[in-house]
Design an enzyme around this catalytic site. Structure first.
Site, PDB file in Angstrom:
ATOM      1  N   ASP A 117      76.146  65.029  75.144  1.00  9.48           N
ATOM      2  CA  ASP A 117      77.839  64.435  75.270  1.00  9.48           C
ATOM      3  C   ASP A 117      78.206  65.191  76.705  1.00  9.48           C
ATOM      4  OD1 ASP A 117      77.768  62.709  72.762  1.00  9.48           O
ATOM      5  OD2 ASP A 117      78.508  65.052  71.668  1.00  9.48           O
ATOM      6  N   THR A 118      77.466  66.251  76.858  1.00 10.64           N
ATOM      7  CA  THR A 118      78.163  66.728  78.265  1.00 10.64           C
ATOM      8  C   THR A 118      77.219  66.619  79.365  1.00 10.64           C
ATOM      9  OG1 THR A 118      78.165  69.296  76.902  1.00 10.64           O
ATOM     10  CG2 THR A 118      78.226  69.125  79.436  1.00 10.64           C
ATOM     11  N   ALA A 172      80.801  68.371  71.307  1.00 11.35           N
ATOM     12  CA  ALA A 172      79.825  68.144  72.384  1.00 11.35           C
ATOM     13  C   ALA A 172      78.648  68.530  72.451  1.00 11.35           C
ATOM     14  CB  ALA A 172      80.647  68.284  73.889  1.00 11.35           C
ATOM     15  N   ASP A 173      77.472  67.825  72.567  1.00 11.82           N
ATOM     16  CA  ASP A 173      76.670  68.501  72.433  1.00 11.82           C
ATOM     17  C   ASP A 173      75.778  68.393  73.767  1.00 11.82           C
ATOM     18  OD1 ASP A 173      75.212  65.852  72.849  1.00 11.82           O
ATOM     19  OD2 ASP A 173      74.189  65.697  70.360  1.00 11.82           O
ATOM     20  N   SER A 174      74.720  68.984  74.511  1.00 10.24           N
ATOM     21  CA  SER A 174      74.147  68.768  75.027  1.00 10.24           C
ATOM     22  C   SER A 174      74.096  67.060  76.093  1.00 10.24           C
ATOM     23  CB  SER A 174      72.474  69.117  76.099  1.00 10.24           C
ATOM     24  OG  SER A 174      71.671  68.326  75.223  1.00 10.24           O
TER      25      SER A 174
END
Length: 138
Positions: free
Chosen positions: A94-95, A90-92
């Site tokens: 996705d978060t 997860a990247d930002s």
């Protein structure tokens, strides 16, 4: 049973002391004579998990489902309370999408400041339980 104390030195702290009370499965920690709140040890299939506030297993399971769905993870990828979003890929963005999915699933609203503290599935589950509890008492 009596409590036991383990002390050792660390490069980060001149002294570290761990006091384990076997009767109540709790651990207190002090570093450089500064005490931290007691932690509870809970057995989980032949291992111990240390946590301060533990969300219900069903909450953790729901969070795992949302994370799996939002990240489109294969069924063979393990997602547990200890899973870190970054380790799951997860990247930002996705978060943010995970948090939005959790808000929808649990009918809550997560403030941006709180959302930034979430790094693991367990962090998210603990935050959700706190928000649901506050919502219920309001």
């Amino acid at each position: 049973m009596a409590a036991s104390t383990i002390s050792f030195s660390s490069p980060l702290a001149s002294s570290l002391s761990l006091n384990k009370g076997l009767a109540n499965n709790s651990v207190s920690l002090s570093i450089n004579e500064r005490s931290f709140p007691a932690l509870r040890l809970q057995s989980a299939s032949r291992r111990f998990r240390v946590s301060c506030a533990q969300a219900k297993p069903e909450t953790v399971d729901k969070v795992c489902e949302v994370v799996r769905k939002q990240l489109a993870l294969q069924s063979d990828v393990a997602v547990t309370g200890d899973s870190k979003f970054a380790a799951l890929g997860a990247d930002s963005l996705d978060t943010v999408e995970i948090v939005m999915g959790l808000e929808e699933e649990f009918g809550i609203s997560v403030e941006e400041e709180s959302a930034q503290t979430i790094a693991t599935v367990q962090d998210a589950a603990d935050l959700i339980e706190n928000l649901v509890e506050k919502k219920g008492s309001a």
